[in-house]
Design an enzyme around this catalytic site. Structure first.
Site, PDB file in Angstrom:
ATOM      1  N   MET A 139      38.384  34.631  36.037  1.00 35.12           N
ATOM      2  CA  MET A 139      38.378  33.390  36.794  1.00 35.12           C
ATOM      3  C   MET A 139      39.440  33.449  37.869  1.00 35.12           C
ATOM      4  O   MET A 139      40.450  34.125  37.715  1.00 35.12           O
ATOM      5  CB  MET A 139      38.590  32.163  35.944  1.00 35.12           C
ATOM      6  CG  MET A 139      39.107  32.183  34.590  1.00 35.12           C
ATOM      7  SD  MET A 139      39.179  33.427  33.452  1.00 35.12           S
ATOM      8  CE  MET A 139      39.386  32.475  32.002  1.00 35.12           C
ATOM      9  N   GLY A 176      41.049  37.271  44.668  1.00 33.34           N
ATOM     10  CA  GLY A 176      41.861  36.726  43.594  1.00 33.34           C
ATOM     11  C   GLY A 176      41.573  37.336  42.238  1.00 33.34           C
ATOM     12  O   GLY A 176      40.998  38.424  42.110  1.00 33.34           O
ATOM     13  N   CYS A 177      41.947  36.589  41.185  1.00 32.47           N
ATOM     14  CA  CYS A 177      41.903  37.122  39.830  1.00 32.47           C
ATOM     15  C   CYS A 177      40.487  37.396  39.334  1.00 32.47           C
ATOM     16  O   CYS A 177      40.294  38.194  38.416  1.00 32.47           O
ATOM     17  CB  CYS A 177      42.596  36.152  38.871  1.00 32.47           C
ATOM     18  SG  CYS A 177      44.353  35.906  39.205  1.00 32.47           S
ATOM     19  N   ASN A 178      39.497  36.743  39.910  1.00 28.89           N
ATOM     20  CA  ASN A 178      38.108  36.975  39.507  1.00 28.89           C
ATOM     21  C   ASN A 178      37.530  38.243  40.120  1.00 28.89           C
ATOM     22  O   ASN A 178      36.461  38.712  39.700  1.00 28.89           O
ATOM     23  CB  ASN A 178      37.224  35.799  39.909  1.00 28.89           C
ATOM     24  CG  ASN A 178      37.394  35.393  41.365  1.00 28.89           C
ATOM     25  OD1 ASN A 178      38.354  34.689  41.680  1.00 28.89           O
ATOM     26  ND2 ASN A 178      36.520  35.823  42.252  1.00 28.89           N
TER      27      ASN A 178
END
Length: 390
Positions: free
Chosen positions: A377, A160-162
């Site tokens: 995050m 994901g974005c992290n």
């Protein structure tokens, strides 16, 4: 040179931060960055009109997102001019096509920024969450770009974005263990290949946020005999504008396991494809947990938040940016690049923070010796951080 053993955490205590600068004379430095996007950029209002979205609540979500434009590759149109559907198989093919195109351009730009060529890459790590392919994108990029078949590689998929900072941590460790050799990380997200089009508010929130983009960064740890001054040797006066990229001094992570389902992919039986879910409360959860991970990162180097000159935070959305800003006591100027990237590109997932880093470096306002914090995050729910110094 001798080093002390790392501290052992008490049972139940958070894992100790491992600052790279404490264990080597030459923590790796960022020596180049490059970004790329897909060909077509759309204003939020234009997207609403193209898809004929008239529901006031949905339009409000799009138009109050603090996003002006995003790069997207829209579905093909049918004979009536309406957008056709894209089953999961076509979305995966789109992901591969867009990711390889954007990824190659971002890597080439990164290498040009560092004054390097493809032959200089010794290690390649590719990060993506918007599609699945085996063998991974790293193998396909190596073949299509002509990168040496002897190059070591790794793919980070689905975090994901992290994930950009998760992978940068691993990349920094490799660079530290191989001084004088170049490590490249590519974050490439074809968010156009991860959309579900329906009338629900769940998909409206997701569809209002994400855009296509790729970002690459190159790391190099100097050989011991080429080491420059350590962070403690920097003369703060005068402070010239830093012409080189920063050294990576350490990383800290925080898993909010109570919110493990707040950001996730689900299989949609009606649409026959994966659908991404964002809990509406996740910005506030992230904001409430930001202080402890940042303070843990900084305390490992004896720093406070007031010592940090530059903050490069993931452009996750207006609410999450505001929550982080308020909880960390930052100003809007501190997060100007984070907000600017969101405005111009939307949420670019794992590579967003590198778009902000590139903008900061283009300002040419960073002073030698200044510290910066990188923060991402994403699903887990997870906050990842890194401390850098120019």
């Amino acid at each position: 040179m001798t080093t002390s053993a790392p501290p052992v955490a008490a049972p139940g205590a958070p894992a100790a931060v491992e600052p790279l600068g404490k264990h080597t004379l030459t923590p790796p430095r960022i020596i180049g960055v490059g970004t790329a996007v897909t060909g077509n950029s759309y204003e939020q209002r234009t997207l609403l009109d193209l898809f004929g979205i008239t529901d006031p609540r949905t339009r409000s979500v799009f138009l109050n997102s603090a996003i002006e434009r995003r790069h997207l590759t829209l579905p093909p149109r049918d004979a009536t001019g309406a957008f056709g559907t894209e089953p999961q198989g076509k979305l995966l093919a789109k992901h591969k096509r867009l990711a390889l195109d954007m990824g190659a351009r971002a890597v080439r730009q990164c290498l040009a920024d560092a004054g390097l060529t493809l032959a200089d890459i010794d290690y390649l790590c590719v990060v993506t969450t918007t599609g699945l392919i085996t063998p991974g994108l790293s193998a396909h990029l190596m073949r299509e770009m002509g990168i040496s078949s002897g190059t070591s590689r790794m793919d980070v998929v689905g975090m994901g974005c992290n994930a950009g900072l998760n992978a940068l941590n691993a990349l920094a460790s490799w660079a530290t263990a191989h001084p004088g050799r170049v490590a490249v990380m590519l974050c490439v997200e074809a968010c156009s290949a991860a959309y579900v089009m329906d009338a629900t508010m769940r998909t409206a929130v997701v569809n209002s946020l994400f855009g296509d983009g790729a970002a690459a960064v190159a790391l190099l740890a100097d050989p011991p005999d080429a080491a420059g001054p350590s962070s403690g040797d920097l003369d703060p006066s005068p402070a010239p504008v830093a012409s080189a990229g920063p050294r990576l001094l350490g990383f800290a992570s925080h898993l909010i396991d109570s919110a493990i389902d707040a950001m996730r992919y689900d299989w949609d039986d009606d649409q026959h494809k994966f659908s991404f879910y964002l809990d509406p409360d996740i910005p506030y959860v992230v904001g409430a947990n930001a202080e402890q991970v940042v303070d843990r990162l900084l305390s490992a180097e004896g720093l406070r938040r007031s010592d940090i000159a530059h903050w490069l935070v993931h452009s996750g959305g207006k609410k999450v940016i505001d929550a982080v800003r308020v909880n960390l006591g930052l100003t809007r100027h501190d997060l100007r690049h984070t907000s600017g990237v969101l405005r111009d590109y939307g949420n670019l997932s794992s590579g967003s923070f590198l778009f902000s880093y590139e903008r900061l470096m283009r300002e040419r306002a960073v002073q030698a010796g200044e510290f910066g914090v990188l923060m991402t995050m994403g699903p887990g729910s997870t906050i990842e951080t890194a401390l850098v110094q120019w």
